[in-house]
Design an enzyme around this catalytic site. Structure first.
Site, PDB file in Angstrom:
ATOM      1  N   GLU A   1       0.849  -1.199   0.000  1.00 26.93           N
ATOM      2  CA  GLU A   1       0.000   0.000   0.000  1.00 26.93           C
ATOM      3  C   GLU A   1       0.881   1.244   0.000  1.00 26.93           C
ATOM      4  OE1 GLU A   1      -3.573   1.895   2.806  1.00 26.93           O
ATOM      5  OE2 GLU A   1      -2.116   0.513   3.670  1.00 26.93           O
TER       6      GLU A   1
ATOM      7  N   CYS B   1      -5.502  -2.887   2.729  1.00 33.52           N
ATOM      8  CA  CYS B   1      -5.241  -2.797   4.156  1.00 33.52           C
ATOM      9  C   CYS B   1      -6.498  -2.897   5.035  1.00 33.52           C
ATOM     10  CB  CYS B   1      -4.471  -1.507   4.451  1.00 33.52           C
ATOM     11  SG  CYS B   1      -3.502  -1.558   5.993  1.00 33.52           S
TER      12      CYS B   1
ATOM     13  N   LYS C   1      -9.671   2.615  -2.300  1.00 32.39           N
ATOM     14  CA  LYS C   1      -9.897   2.043  -0.971  1.00 32.39           C
ATOM     15  C   LYS C   1     -11.252   2.481  -0.406  1.00 32.39           C
ATOM     16  CE  LYS C   1      -7.445   1.622   3.485  1.00 32.39           C
ATOM     17  NZ  LYS C   1      -6.242   2.107   4.219  1.00 32.39           N
TER      18      LYS C   1
END
Length: 254
Positions: free
Chosen positions: A40, A140, A106
């Site tokens: 990431e 994540c 995300k």
């Protein structure tokens, strides 16, 4: 499909240095692979100062990824900070050697660090078809939210890129196994190592878990490139034999 997981430290808010460092890692192995996975925010570290590092989709880092993908004749993926129409995104890009690109923004922003205050959340789940595999890319904190990742698309691989700190790495290990087992798929997790500007320590634990919760690659803590092969035929055979996905609840996320 043969994949290479790049686990390494990142230079804080320095895209030029990170590109140089990662290029050495990527060009340093000669084995042919189908996909290279970076962590990431691989060009900056997990910064809450997007203005300092944000790029356009036509920027240097995307150009660099296209060049590397063509040179290595494989796809490359990871997330970086992207500015678009005055908004900042933690955006995963999936670049193929023919010049193609797919993106995922995300969805679950990390409120504990204030990510939701400076970045715009994505709204769409993305499935990428590549080399006969259906890949669901996530980032994540998305790992903690199983409803969004539930396998309603018959995907083959859940792919997580992360900056997941040492203090909570046990959760990372547990949740990657859970996502693999509940979705009857491979779960690939690529995390960074080292210490960032906020003095957070990272021990990596990049790993691959199969559809039954077994390690294809044990959690790793050293700097390196880890190469392994995913066997889709075996996965589909097991999925069909057990039939667990056929019994899952139907739902829709509005």
């Amino acid at each position: 499909m043969k994949i290479a997981l790049v686990q390494t430290s990142l230079c804080w808010e320095d895209p030029t240095e990170n590109r140089s460092h990662l290029a050495q890692k990527i060009t340093g192995f000669m084995e042919e692979v189908d996909l290279i996975v970076l962590p990431e925010m691989f060009s900056s570290g997990f910064t809450m100062q997007p203005k300092a590092v944000a790029e356009q989709m036509e920027g240097e880092t995307l150009s660099w990824l296209h060049h590397l993908a063509k040179a290595k004749d494989c796809a490359i993926t990871g997330s970086l900070v992207v500015e678009e129409k005055g908004k900042y995104y933690n955006r995963l890009v999936f670049v193929t050697p023919d010049g193609g690109i797919k993106t995922y923004d995300k969805r679950h922003l990390f409120t504990l660090a204030g990510e939701d205050k400076v970045y715009t959340a994505g709204t769409e789940k993305v499935i990428i078809e590549y080399k006969g595999f259906k890949i669901c890319p996530l980032i994540c904190y998305d790992l903690r939210f199983p409803v969004f990742s539930r396998n309603q698309e018959a995907y083959d691989v859940l792919l997580y890129v992360a900056n997941w700190p040492k203090t909570r790495v046990n959760a990372w290990d547990i949740l990657l196994k859970a996502r693999a087992v509940e979705n009857m798929c491979y779960a690939v997790g690529v995390n960074r190592i080292g210490t960032d500007h906020n003095q957070l320590d990272y021990v990596g634990h990049s790993q691959v878990v199969d559809y039954l919760g077994n390690y294809v690659l044990d959690p790793q803590e050293s700097d390196g490139v880890y190469i392994l092969t995913l066997d889709k035929a075996k996965m589909l055979e097991t999925r069909e034999k057990l039939g667990f996905l056929k019994d899952q609840d139907a739902y829709h996320i509005g």
